[in-house]
Design an enzyme around this catalytic site. Structure first.
Site, PDB file in Angstrom:
ATOM      1  N   LYS A  55       0.829  -1.093  -0.045  1.00 53.34           N
ATOM      2  CA  LYS A  55      -0.115  -0.195   0.060  1.00 53.34           C
ATOM      3  C   LYS A  55       0.867   1.098   0.168  1.00 53.34           C
ATOM      4  CE  LYS A  55      -3.619   2.287   2.369  1.00 53.34           C
ATOM      5  NZ  LYS A  55      -4.703   2.326   3.683  1.00 53.34           N
ATOM      6  N   LYS A  85      -2.191  -1.716  -3.557  1.00 51.16           N
ATOM      7  CA  LYS A  85      -2.949  -0.371  -3.512  1.00 51.16           C
ATOM      8  C   LYS A  85      -2.123   0.783  -3.674  1.00 51.16           C
ATOM      9  CE  LYS A  85      -6.370   1.919  -0.859  1.00 51.16           C
ATOM     10  NZ  LYS A  85      -7.109   1.941   0.526  1.00 51.16           N
TER      11      LYS A  85
END
Length: 335
Positions: free
Chosen positions: A205, A257
């Site tokens: 992320k 992400k």
């Protein structure tokens, strides 16, 4: 070495497989199915009707009533699951994110509602992070010097995991990017009898500019940035390292992400780990396509499908996308 031609005429003609819609459909190497899509949903506890988000046209903050209709439609369309985010009132926020572990807090209450409505038809998933619940907007507990205290945050995550599991979450989305969060949550779940609750690790992320509209969606009160715990966009190998570590700690699924700017990471992780790999098509990716389409600069429907297909093509087994319902409707209609 053959040139694939005879005289001045090509023998090998790849265009033969592109000539008609039926042929293109038959030889497509990447396919979309509603079961590969997960719909993120925002539930807010101080509203009486759904609130549209200005920066994400078509997306709303749901009430407890309206979210029932949303998840019922998702189930009827055959989506893989829904990811729930709780949006508490500002008055419920504090430095420790106390509302995150309140059994009657917005996320846990919404989880019970959704699990009762569609728990047998969809994988009910919950975001396990403190940022929506803290008055400083960070994903963890702050130390005296203002930094995020990794190990103190892990204790909060353990408590959150148990409350979300008790509420009916089947898959916990660990999105806080604290070191050791998967091991800490897995141990807490197993010791309390929730060994059947799965863990989705947001492993790679990144500290991305593409999260901007999400801040509106969750009513973020972030002060500063998250660069000390989310990944540097310049680092590729570090993202793979995080995914491998999470698998070693017991993650059932790992996440990359954002998605579109990190397709190299999706491919790297998919080629390396033995567990499913997902990717999150984040709010900024959604907003860019919607904004460009609203100006007539791109073909909206084609851009949506192309973007999600590219994420699947890179190796993602499932995609979190705010277009999940719309795309599933289209796929059902085309079947």
């Amino acid at each position: 070495m053959t040139t694939g031609s005879f005289g001045s005429f090509p023998v090998v003609r790849p265009r033969r497989l592109r000539g008609t819609p039926a042929m293109r459909r038959l030889v497509a190497q990447t396919r979309l199915d509603p079961a590969q899509l997960v719909l993120p949903l925002f539930v807010r506890d101080d509203i009486v009707e759904p609130q549209p988000l200005q920066s994400m046209p078509g997306v709303v903050q749901h009430t407890f009533d309206s979210v029932k209709a949303a998840v019922t439609e998702a189930a009827e369309l055959g989506l893989g699951g829904v990811m729930l985010f709780g949006v508490p009132a500002d008055s419920a926020k504090d430095g420790f994110g106390t509302a995150a572990t309140d059994p009657d807090g917005v996320l846990n209450a919404a989880t019970r509602v959704v699990a009762a409505e569609v728990g047998d038809a969809l994988v009910v998933q919950t975001d396990l992070c403190l940022d929506e619940f803290t008055d400083h907007g960070h994903c963890g507990v702050l130390a005296a010097d203002g930094s995020v205290d990794n190990d103190a945050t892990l204790e909060r995550y353990r408590d959150m995991a148990l409350e979300q599991a008790r509420a009916g979450s089947q898959l916990l989305g660990l999105s806080g990017m604290m070191d050791g969060q998967v091991a800490a949550v897995r141990a807490a779940l197993d010791s309390d009898g929730f060994d059947d609750v799965a863990v989705l690790a947001y492993s790679a992320k990144y500290a991305s500019a593409f999260y901007g509209p999400f801040r509106e969606a969750v009513g973020s009160t972030l002060r500063g940035d998250r660069k000390t715990y989310q990944l540097d966009p310049a680092n590729r190998r570090e993202g793979l390292r995080e995914a491998v570590l999470d698998v070693e700690e017991g993650a059932d699924i790992v996440m990359v992400k954002p998605a579109l700017s990190y397709l190299d990471l999706v491919a790297d992780v998919a080629a390396t780990v033995p567990v499913p790999v997902w990717a999150y098509q984040v709010s900024g990716e959604y907003a860019m396509i919607e904004a460009a389409a609203a100006h007539g600069w791109i073909d909206r429907e084609r851009a949506i499908l192309e973007s999600i297909t590219s994420i699947r093509r890179a190796g993602a087994d499932a995609v979190l996308t705010y277009w999940a319902v719309e795309v599933a409707r289209g796929l059902k209609g085309a079947a």
